[in-house]
Design a protein around this motif. Structure first.
Motif, mmCIF file in Angstrom:
data_model
loop_
_atom_site.group_PDB
_atom_site.id
_atom_site.type_symbol
_atom_site.label_atom_id
_atom_site.label_comp_id
_atom_site.label_asym_id
_atom_site.label_seq_id
_atom_site.Cartn_x
_atom_site.Cartn_y
_atom_site.Cartn_z
ATOM 1 N N LEU A 14 -4.160 3.064 -3.309
ATOM 2 C CA LEU A 14 -3.439 4.300 -3.527
ATOM 3 C C LEU A 14 -4.435 5.458 -3.537
ATOM 4 O O LEU A 14 -5.503 5.363 -4.157
ATOM 5 N N VAL A 15 -4.087 6.530 -2.828
ATOM 6 C CA VAL A 15 -4.953 7.711 -2.796
ATOM 7 C C VAL A 15 -4.147 8.950 -3.140
ATOM 8 O O VAL A 15 -2.916 8.952 -3.064
ATOM 9 N N ARG A 16 -4.859 9.989 -3.494
ATOM 10 C CA ARG A 16 -4.213 11.267 -3.800
ATOM 11 C C ARG A 16 -3.494 11.804 -2.562
ATOM 12 O O ARG A 16 -3.872 11.511 -1.432
ATOM 13 N N ASP A 17 -2.481 12.629 -2.799
ATOM 14 C CA ASP A 17 -1.589 13.103 -1.736
ATOM 15 C C ASP A 17 -2.290 13.850 -0.598
ATOM 16 O O ASP A 17 -1.826 13.792 0.543
ATOM 17 N N LYS A 18 -3.355 14.550 -0.879
ATOM 18 C CA LYS A 18 -4.004 15.361 0.157
ATOM 19 C C LYS A 18 -5.144 14.647 0.880
ATOM 20 O O LYS A 18 -5.769 15.220 1.778
ATOM 21 N N ILE A 19 -5.418 13.406 0.518
ATOM 22 C CA ILE A 19 -6.508 12.664 1.166
ATOM 23 C C ILE A 19 -6.290 12.535 2.676
ATOM 24 O O ILE A 19 -7.231 12.753 3.450
ATOM 25 N N PRO A 20 -5.068 12.221 3.149
ATOM 26 C CA PRO A 20 -4.890 12.156 4.608
ATOM 27 C C PRO A 20 -5.248 13.466 5.321
ATOM 28 O O PRO A 20 -5.869 13.447 6.382
ATOM 29 N N GLN A 21 -4.885 14.603 4.723
ATOM 30 C CA GLN A 21 -5.220 15.896 5.325
ATOM 31 C C GLN A 21 -6.732 16.107 5.354
ATOM 32 O O GLN A 21 -7.275 16.655 6.319
ATOM 33 N N ILE A 22 -7.409 15.679 4.311
ATOM 34 C CA ILE A 22 -8.868 15.821 4.254
ATOM 35 C C ILE A 22 -9.514 14.955 5.324
ATOM 36 O O ILE A 22 -10.427 15.398 6.033
ATOM 37 N N ILE A 23 -9.025 13.734 5.485
ATOM 38 C CA ILE A 23 -9.560 12.831 6.517
ATOM 39 C C ILE A 23 -9.318 13.428 7.899
ATOM 40 O O ILE A 23 -10.211 13.455 8.745
ATOM 41 N N GLU A 24 -8.100 13.929 8.125
ATOM 42 C CA GLU A 24 -7.734 14.517 9.415
ATOM 43 C C GLU A 24 -8.597 15.733 9.739
ATOM 44 O O GLU A 24 -9.010 15.930 10.882
ATOM 45 N N SER A 25 -8.910 16.539 8.721
ATOM 46 C CA SER A 25 -9.720 17.740 8.938
ATOM 47 C C SER A 25 -11.139 17.398 9.382
ATOM 48 O O SER A 25 -11.840 18.239 9.937
ATOM 49 N N LYS A 26 -11.542 16.162 9.147
ATOM 50 C CA LYS A 26 -12.868 15.708 9.570
ATOM 51 C C LYS A 26 -12.813 15.045 10.947
ATOM 52 O O LYS A 26 -13.799 14.465 11.402
ATOM 53 N N GLY A 27 -11.622 15.112 11.581
ATOM 54 C CA GLY A 27 -11.473 14.567 12.919
ATOM 55 C C GLY A 27 -11.389 13.055 12.980
ATOM 56 O O GLY A 27 -11.599 12.465 14.033
ATOM 57 N N LYS A 28 -11.072 12.438 11.869
ATOM 58 C CA LYS A 28 -10.987 10.977 11.828
ATOM 59 C C LYS A 28 -9.538 10.528 11.921
ATOM 60 O O LYS A 28 -8.622 11.248 11.528
ATOM 61 N N GLU A 29 -9.348 9.326 12.433
ATOM 62 C CA GLU A 29 -8.026 8.716 12.489
ATOM 63 C C GLU A 29 -7.840 7.825 11.269
ATOM 64 O O GLU A 29 -8.809 7.315 10.715
ATOM 65 N N PHE A 30 -6.582 7.634 10.862
ATOM 66 C CA PHE A 30 -6.288 6.827 9.686
ATOM 67 C C PHE A 30 -4.877 6.291 9.800
ATOM 68 O O PHE A 30 -4.093 6.730 10.639
ATOM 69 N N SER A 31 -4.555 5.351 8.943
ATOM 70 C CA SER A 31 -3.176 4.873 8.851
ATOM 71 C C SER A 31 -2.798 4.817 7.380
ATOM 72 O O SER A 31 -3.623 4.523 6.519
ATOM 73 N N THR A 32 -1.527 5.133 7.119
ATOM 74 C CA THR A 32 -0.989 5.122 5.765
ATOM 75 C C THR A 32 0.412 4.537 5.795
ATOM 76 O O THR A 32 0.990 4.339 6.872
ATOM 77 N N LYS A 33 0.962 4.288 4.635
ATOM 78 C CA LYS A 33 2.367 3.936 4.501
ATOM 79 C C LYS A 33 2.851 4.457 3.166
ATOM 80 O O LYS A 33 2.053 4.702 2.254
ATOM 81 N N ILE A 34 4.152 4.655 3.061
ATOM 82 C CA ILE A 34 4.764 5.081 1.802
ATOM 83 C C ILE A 34 5.207 3.825 1.064
ATOM 84 O O ILE A 34 5.891 2.969 1.628
ATOM 85 N N LEU A 35 4.812 3.716 -0.188
ATOM 86 C CA LEU A 35 5.114 2.541 -0.997
ATOM 87 C C LEU A 35 6.529 2.602 -1.573
ATOM 88 O O LEU A 35 7.015 3.693 -1.895
ATOM 89 N N ASN A 36 7.133 1.443 -1.763
ATOM 90 C CA ASN A 36 8.382 1.403 -2.522
ATOM 91 C C ASN A 36 8.016 1.531 -4.007
ATOM 92 O O ASN A 36 6.843 1.468 -4.385
ATOM 93 N N ASP A 37 9.028 1.736 -4.854
ATOM 94 C CA ASP A 37 8.765 1.990 -6.276
ATOM 95 C C ASP A 37 7.999 0.853 -6.951
ATOM 96 O O ASP A 37 7.102 1.090 -7.760
ATOM 97 N N GLU A 38 8.370 -0.392 -6.628
ATOM 98 C CA GLU A 38 7.710 -1.538 -7.247
ATOM 99 C C GLU A 38 6.223 -1.583 -6.888
ATOM 100 O O GLU A 38 5.368 -1.764 -7.768
ATOM 101 N N ASP A 39 5.912 -1.412 -5.613
ATOM 102 C CA ASP A 39 4.510 -1.416 -5.187
ATOM 103 C C ASP A 39 3.768 -0.187 -5.720
ATOM 104 O O ASP A 39 2.582 -0.273 -6.061
ATOM 105 N N TYR A 40 4.462 0.947 -5.779
ATOM 106 C CA TYR A 40 3.852 2.166 -6.289
ATOM 107 C C TYR A 40 3.353 1.963 -7.718
ATOM 108 O O TYR A 40 2.213 2.294 -8.057
ATOM 109 N N ILE A 41 4.191 1.381 -8.570
ATOM 110 C CA ILE A 41 3.782 1.111 -9.952
ATOM 111 C C ILE A 41 2.613 0.126 -9.976
ATOM 112 O O ILE A 41 1.639 0.315 -10.714
ATOM 113 N N LYS A 42 2.691 -0.900 -9.151
ATOM 114 C CA LYS A 42 1.608 -1.893 -9.073
ATOM 115 C C LYS A 42 0.279 -1.217 -8.731
ATOM 116 O O LYS A 42 -0.741 -1.442 -9.396
ATOM 117 N N TYR A 43 0.291 -0.365 -7.708
ATOM 118 C CA TYR A 43 -0.955 0.267 -7.280
ATOM 119 C C TYR A 43 -1.394 1.396 -8.210
ATOM 120 O O TYR A 43 -2.592 1.676 -8.314
#
Length: 107
Positions: A7-36
């Protein structure tokens, strides 16, 4: 490409993108969100314990507090309600200001 699977902070993808890097993410369901969130709490606590300066410790405590805020919301509460419970417990059982270390209790 490093794999993080955490789990990362909400703006981490934007920070990675601003550095010209590619990344992959997914949105967690509530159960996984609590776990992470719980995993993240351990991570931040470990980092706080490993901090070598007061400043580093405060940074990690701020991160831990952010996780606590998110967890309280997921559990249908607010940080203010958590704080009210904390205050109530402190009134009934005390806090940790006296640095009391219990050695033993004899029957």
């Amino acid at each position: 490409m490093p794999t993080y699977n955490k789990l990362v902070r909400d703006k981490i993808p934007q920070i990675i993108e601003s550095k010209g890097k590619e990344f992959s993410t997914k949105i967690l369901n509530d159960e996984d969100y609590i776990k992470y969130l719980k995993e993240k709490a351990y991570e931040e606590l470990d980092e706080c314990c490993a901090a070598e300066t007061d400043g580093e410790a405060v940074e990690e405590l701020a991160d831990l507090l952010e996780v606590v805020r998110a967890l309280s919301k997921q559990h249908g509460s607010t940080i203010e309600e958590v704080e009210a419970v904390r205050k109530d417990k402190a009134e009934k059982r005390g806090g940790f200001q006296d640095k009391m270390f219990l050695i033993e209790v004899k029957d």
